[in-house]
Design an enzyme around this catalytic site. Structure first.
Site, PDB file in Angstrom:
ATOM      1  N   HIS A 182     -71.014 -11.545  20.876  1.00  0.00           N
ATOM      2  CA  HIS A 182     -71.953 -12.418  20.169  1.00  0.00           C
ATOM      3  C   HIS A 182     -72.006 -13.822  20.782  1.00  0.00           C
ATOM      4  O   HIS A 182     -70.973 -14.488  20.928  1.00  0.00           O
ATOM      5  CB  HIS A 182     -71.571 -12.510  18.695  1.00  0.00           C
ATOM      6  CG  HIS A 182     -72.352 -13.533  17.936  1.00  0.00           C
ATOM      7  ND1 HIS A 182     -73.682 -13.369  17.613  1.00  0.00           N
ATOM      8  CD2 HIS A 182     -72.000 -14.763  17.467  1.00  0.00           C
ATOM      9  CE1 HIS A 182     -74.115 -14.443  16.973  1.00  0.00           C
ATOM     10  NE2 HIS A 182     -73.116 -15.303  16.869  1.00  0.00           N
ATOM     11  N   HIS A 192     -77.077  -5.541  14.709  1.00  0.00           N
ATOM     12  CA  HIS A 192     -78.278  -5.890  13.936  1.00  0.00           C
ATOM     13  C   HIS A 192     -79.479  -5.147  14.496  1.00  0.00           C
ATOM     14  O   HIS A 192     -79.417  -4.572  15.592  1.00  0.00           O
ATOM     15  CB  HIS A 192     -78.523  -7.406  13.991  1.00  0.00           C
ATOM     16  CG  HIS A 192     -78.582  -7.908  15.400  1.00  0.00           C
ATOM     17  ND1 HIS A 192     -79.717  -7.814  16.169  1.00  0.00           N
ATOM     18  CD2 HIS A 192     -77.620  -8.452  16.192  1.00  0.00           C
ATOM     19  CE1 HIS A 192     -79.454  -8.284  17.374  1.00  0.00           C
ATOM     20  NE2 HIS A 192     -78.192  -8.675  17.414  1.00  0.00           N
ATOM     21  N   HIS A 219     -83.244  -9.449  15.986  1.00  0.00           N
ATOM     22  CA  HIS A 219     -83.694  -9.985  17.279  1.00  0.00           C
ATOM     23  C   HIS A 219     -83.271  -9.000  18.358  1.00  0.00           C
ATOM     24  O   HIS A 219     -82.509  -8.068  18.090  1.00  0.00           O
ATOM     25  CB  HIS A 219     -83.114 -11.382  17.552  1.00  0.00           C
ATOM     26  CG  HIS A 219     -81.633 -11.425  17.730  1.00  0.00           C
ATOM     27  ND1 HIS A 219     -80.755 -11.359  16.667  1.00  0.00           N
ATOM     28  CD2 HIS A 219     -80.855 -11.490  18.835  1.00  0.00           C
ATOM     29  CE1 HIS A 219     -79.519 -11.405  17.106  1.00  0.00           C
ATOM     30  NE2 HIS A 219     -79.537 -11.470  18.434  1.00  0.00           N
TER      31      HIS A 219
HETATM   32 ZN    ZN Z   1     -75.164 -11.657  17.965  1.00  0.00          ZN
END
Ligand code: ZN
Length: 275
Positions: free
Chosen positions: A60, A104, A116
Site C-alpha cells: 500500500h 479493494h 481505484h
Molecule cells: Zn492501497
C-alpha cells in the site's frame, strides 16, 4: 509449504476513508495496527493448516505500513517502494499459494470502499486485452504466470464479488459492506480476524481446488488517465501509443514484464504539475 501474502490497506477491517490509510494523518497509526492484525490472522490460519514459510509484501502507497515488530514472527517482510513487481514483489514459482489481504475494488466500482486501480490520483481505468481489470485481477495474473494460485482475498463485499468473478473457487472474507466510496457497515475487527483465520486455514487445505490464472499469449495494456496531460507525457516514451486524448496503450508478451512498465507509466502520469 510456502505462502506469499500481498497486503493492501483500503480493504482492512474498519477502514473507510483516505485519512485512515495515509501516512501522516492523525488516524493512520491506529489503522496500520489494524492492518497488521488482519495479516496476522491470515498467517495464524495458514500456519494451523501446515504452511511453513511466509513472505509478506507490504503493498500500500509507501509500502511501509505494517508495524514491523508486531507482524507475526514466522513471516518475512518485504518493505519499501519501487519494486518491479510492485504489489507482487517477492513471488516466484517456489510458492504454493498466495493470499491478498485488505484489497479493494477496481476504479469505478459501485458503493465500493476507496475503489481505484493502482493510482487513485492519475488513473480512470485500466484494461487488458479490452477488458477492464482491477488490482486483484492484475496481481492474480502475475501469480498465475509463476503457476501460483490466489486462494484467499479479503476486503469489502464488493471486492469479494469482483475476485470471485476473476478467480474461480477463490476463498473470500468480506470484512465490511460498502455503502459508498467512504462509508461502510463494518464487522468488529475481532470478528473479521476470526473469519480471516478460519478462511485462511480452509483456503490452504483446499488450495488444489483453485487453479492459477492462466497466462495469455499476449497482453495489450491500456491506461485511461484522468488527465490528458498524463497520457500525452507518457506517450513520448518508446513503445507507447496514444489511443485517444487520455488513453495510452502498450504491448507485452508476459504480464511479469508488463508490471514494471505499468508502474513507471503510472508514476510518470501521476506528476502533480500535470493535473
Ligand atoms: Zn492501497
Amino acid at each position: 509449504m510456502k505462502l506469499f501474502i500481498s497486503v493492501d490497506m483500503e480493504g482492512i477491517s474498519g477502514v473507510t476513508d483516505w485519512e485512515d490509510v495515509e501516512k501522516g494523518t492523525k488516524d493512520y497509526d491506529y489503522y496500520r495496527n489494524l492492518m497488521t492484525e488482519d495479516v496476522n490472522a491470515a498467517i495464524e490460519g495458514a500456519l494451523e493448516a501446515g504452511v511453513t514459510e511466509i513472505v509478506v509484501n507490504d503493498s500500500h502507497d509507501t509500502m511501509r505500513n505494517l508495524v514491523v515488530d508486531r507482524l507475526h514472527p514466522k513471516a518475512q517482510l518485504i518493505r519499501g517502494f519501487i519494486k518491479p513487481l510492485c504489489m507482487m514483489e517477492g513471488i516466484d514459482e517456489s510458492f504454493d499459494m498466495a493470499f491478498f489481504i485488505g484489497y479493494h475494488s477496481m476504479a469505478g466500482a459501485e458503493r465500493a470502499i476507496l475503489n481505484h486501480t493502482l493510482s487513485d490520483k492519475a488513473v480512470q481505468r485500466i484494461r487488458i486485452n479490452g477488458r477492464e481489470i482491477g488490482e486483484a485481477g492484475i496481481n492474480a495474473a502475475i501469480a498465475g504466470a509463476f503457476g501460483v494460485p490466489v486462494v484467499l482475498v479479503t476486503g469489502d463485499s464488493q471486492t469479494a464479488a469482483e475476485v470471485e468473478r476473476e478467480i474461480s473457487g477463490v476463498y473470500t472474507v468480506a470484512v465490511k459492506e460498502g455503502i459508498g466510496m467512504f462509508t461502510a457497515r463494518c464487522l468488529h475487527p475481532q470478528i473479521s480476524r476470526q473469519m480471516i483465520r478460519e478462511k485462511a486455514a480452509e483456503a490452504v487445505r483446499n488450495r488444489h481446488k483453485v487453479q492459477p490464472v492462466k497466462p495469455l499469449d499476449h497482453y495489450e495494456i491500456e491506461v485511461e488517465f484522468k488527465y490528458a496531460s498524463s497520457a500525452q507525457l507518457v506517450s513520448f516514451l518508446p513503445g507507447m501509443t496514444l489511443v485517444d486524448g487520455k488513453t495510452i496503450r502498450f504491448q507485452a508478451e508476459d504480464i511479469r514484464k508488463a508490471m514494471p512498465v505499468l508502474l513507471a507509466v503510472l508514476l510518470l502520469g501521476d506528476v502533480k504539475k500535470l493535473a
